[in-house]
Design an enzyme around this catalytic site. Structure first.
Site, mmCIF file in Angstrom:
data_model
loop_
_atom_site.group_PDB
_atom_site.id
_atom_site.type_symbol
_atom_site.label_atom_id
_atom_site.label_comp_id
_atom_site.label_asym_id
_atom_site.label_seq_id
_atom_site.Cartn_x
_atom_site.Cartn_y
_atom_site.Cartn_z
ATOM 1 N N GLY A 196 22.677 -53.331 2.604
ATOM 2 C CA GLY A 196 23.588 -53.057 1.383
ATOM 3 C C GLY A 196 24.771 -52.038 1.662
ATOM 4 N N ARG A 197 24.916 -51.400 2.722
ATOM 5 C CA ARG A 197 26.064 -50.478 3.143
ATOM 6 C C ARG A 197 26.322 -50.709 4.507
ATOM 7 N NH1 ARG A 197 24.499 -44.546 3.522
ATOM 8 N NH2 ARG A 197 22.425 -44.673 4.202
ATOM 9 N N ASP A 206 27.233 -48.763 -4.005
ATOM 10 C CA ASP A 206 28.743 -48.581 -3.739
ATOM 11 C C ASP A 206 28.969 -49.237 -2.324
ATOM 12 O OD1 ASP A 206 27.984 -46.507 -2.343
ATOM 13 O OD2 ASP A 206 28.997 -45.077 -3.770
ATOM 14 N N ASP A 211 11.204 -52.223 6.822
ATOM 15 C CA ASP A 211 12.617 -52.486 7.190
ATOM 16 C C ASP A 211 13.434 -51.415 8.169
ATOM 17 O OD1 ASP A 211 12.294 -50.987 4.395
ATOM 18 O OD2 ASP A 211 14.407 -50.687 4.632
ATOM 19 N N ASN A 212 12.557 -50.347 8.294
ATOM 20 C CA ASN A 212 13.206 -49.337 9.424
ATOM 21 C C ASN A 212 12.348 -49.341 10.376
ATOM 22 O OD1 ASN A 212 15.008 -48.523 7.143
ATOM 23 N ND2 ASN A 212 13.531 -46.810 6.589
ATOM 24 N N ASP A 263 17.624 -45.780 11.731
ATOM 25 C CA ASP A 263 17.749 -45.487 10.411
ATOM 26 C C ASP A 263 17.403 -44.130 10.208
ATOM 27 O OD1 ASP A 263 18.965 -47.743 9.101
ATOM 28 O OD2 ASP A 263 17.043 -48.799 8.947
#
EC number: 2.7.7.-
Length: 491
Positions: free
Chosen positions: A90-91, A123, A250-251, A260
């Protein structure tokens, strides 16, 4: 001259369902904070060119270098035990892959480089503090000899991001053997896309476990390989007092690297139940829970691979359980071997495990500093008159009683005091990324645009096992008013 990245991309050649093609979002005024020059050379990059304004623009995502094939990877994941069927980068945007000087394929990824189709209303940006934290801790882990993603560069963007308040924006250039996670397999498993699971598994075998190619049961062997690497990785975490903080699936990296660095932290006083992460309210990912959670995550990976094990479901489950059953022994073997080294034992004897556990129990009861206790134990091994380890205990008599038994055990081995101290100092660091030091570095950068503390801390942590008299204060635990009780995710 133009900055050149010798990309040889493979993940972006997989089907489109594995990722979304998306370019980084340009930023206003990128400025390089730190370039990891030795890593740049290892990757076949020119550090002098990366330190130019053109290089800063690439490292901030303002300019995409030739040969890049920018993508955001798709994955799912269990977050604190709750399954989310679609997460994804997502970023973060994977620019591409290079082959390093050792022939190892490495991802080059920009973290904080703008929104992607997986941003979920975020964002896509990163604040300066979390970027500095990941740079510091990931490079410290590398210096400690623990498999990890690396940090190639940190760049400020000239823009602000809004979290609780407006903060300086930044981008981290992260390097990894790959960014494939347990959650990557879960993304396709929840969609019942067995062909994609097989394609992903074949890619992982070719990239991370090439010795398994051509074996009779490659997917069984793949699960066994990931189980072994994760067991050994988590053992190494515990041996240096590291707490990941967000061990979601997911990590959890398929390659066996630490990935992460969000609300991660190193313990000061030894406490098996220690939690720092502000979002881990139930202590799911506490220090001593990490082996159990790693096995839980690996069980989710096994579930994804079951369709590749054969058509007989019951038999496939039985085979997966047998493979997973190797985790406790593999972890314990690595952990206990590491502990024996930490207390200066060269051989394995009955009673060693109980002796070491008695030390850990006394450390927990007496709030002894984890790192300094073991480091100063090396001093005590080298000089029986040294009492710095004793001073770590609120009740020094507790140490004295244990030390008497420890010295009796040491006497059964032929090594000299000097040999033993040297061996212990090689596995017991004196410098770790103390939470209060990391926070002080971040505050200096965020509030004053002062990166001198950051540079000095990175320099000290690059040699964690070496006595550095000029920087001795960096080994000190925090004073009561310096203690960091919570760490936070960067999102």
């Amino acid at each position: 001259m133009t900055v050149h990245f010798p990309f040889q991309n493979s993940y972006s050649a997989l089907p489109d369902s594995f990722f979304a093609r998306v370019a980084p979002t340009p930023v206003a005024a990128p400025r390089l904070i730190k370039l990891n020059r030795p890593l740049a050379v290892q990757l076949g990059l020119d550090p002098d060119l990366l330190e130019t304004p053109e290089g800063a623009e690439i490292l901030a995502g303002k300019t995409v270098p030739d040969g890049a094939d920018p993508i955001a990877m798709a994955y799912a994941g269990h977050q604190f035990g709750q399954f989310v069927p679609q997460l994804g980068d997502g970023r973060a945007i994977l620019l591409g892959e290079v082959i390093d000087k050792d022939g190892v394929r490495r991802d080059i990824q920009l973290k904080g480089s703008g929104p992607t189709p997986f941003s979920r209303r975020g964002d896509g940006r990163a604040a300066l503090g979390p970027v500095l934290r990941e740079y510091i801790v990931s490079e410290a882990m590398h210096a400690l000899g623990i498999p990890t993603t690396r940090s190639l560069a940190a760049v400020v963007t000239g823009e602000h991001v809004i979290r609780e308040t407006a903060l300086p924006g930044a981008v981290l250039t992260r390097v990894a053997s790959s960014h494939i996670r347990v959650g990557t397999f879960q993304f396709f498993a929840v969609r019942r896309d067995t062909d994609a699971i097989r394609r992903l598994a074949d890619h992982v075998i070719a990239r991370h476990y090439p010795e398994l190619s051509g074996t009779e049961r490659p997917y069984h062997a793949l699960l066994a390989g990931v189980v072994a690497r994760q067991a050994e990785l988590v053992a190494r975490w515990l041996l240096v007092g590291f707490i990941h903080g967000v061990m979601n699936t997911d990590n959890s990296s398929i390659s066996g690297e630490t990935i992460d660095y969000g609300p991660c932290a190193f313990m000061d006083a030894y406490n098996p139940a220690q939690v720092f992460s502000s979002i881990d309210e139930m202590g799911r990912y506490a220090y001593a829970n990490q082996p159990r959670i790693a096995l839980w995550n690996l069980t989710r990976l096994a579930e994804c691979l079951l369709p590749l094990f054969g058509e007989e479901q019951d038999k496939a489950v039985e085979q997966a359980q047998e493979i997973l059953g190797a985790f406790p022994e593999t972890f314990s073997k690595a952990y206990q071997a590491g502990l024996r080294k930490k207390v200066g034992l060269f051989t394995e004897r009955d009673g060693d495990e109980a002796l070491i556990q008695d030390l850990l129990d006394a450390m927990a009861k007496n709030q002894a500093d984890f790192t300094l206790t073991f480091r100063r134990l090396g001093d005590a091994a080298g000089d029986p008159a040294a009492d710095d380890a004793r001073a770590e205990f609120m009740d020094p008599a507790a140490f004295d009683e244990w030390a008497r038994r420890w010295r009796e055990r040491l006497a059964a081995e032929p090594q000299s005091a000097a040999e033993r101290q040297t061996a212990m100092n090689a596995v017991n660091p004196i410098f770790i990324p103390r939470n209060h030091r990391v926070e002080a570095v971040i505050q200096a950068a965020v509030n004053n645009d002062d990166y001198a503390p950051f540079e000095e801390l990175v320099k000290v942590l690059a040699r964690p096992y070496a006595d550095q008299p000029d920087y001795a204060a960096y080994a000190d635990p925090p004073l009561p008013d310096q203690r960091v009780l919570q760490t936070f995710c960067g999102t």
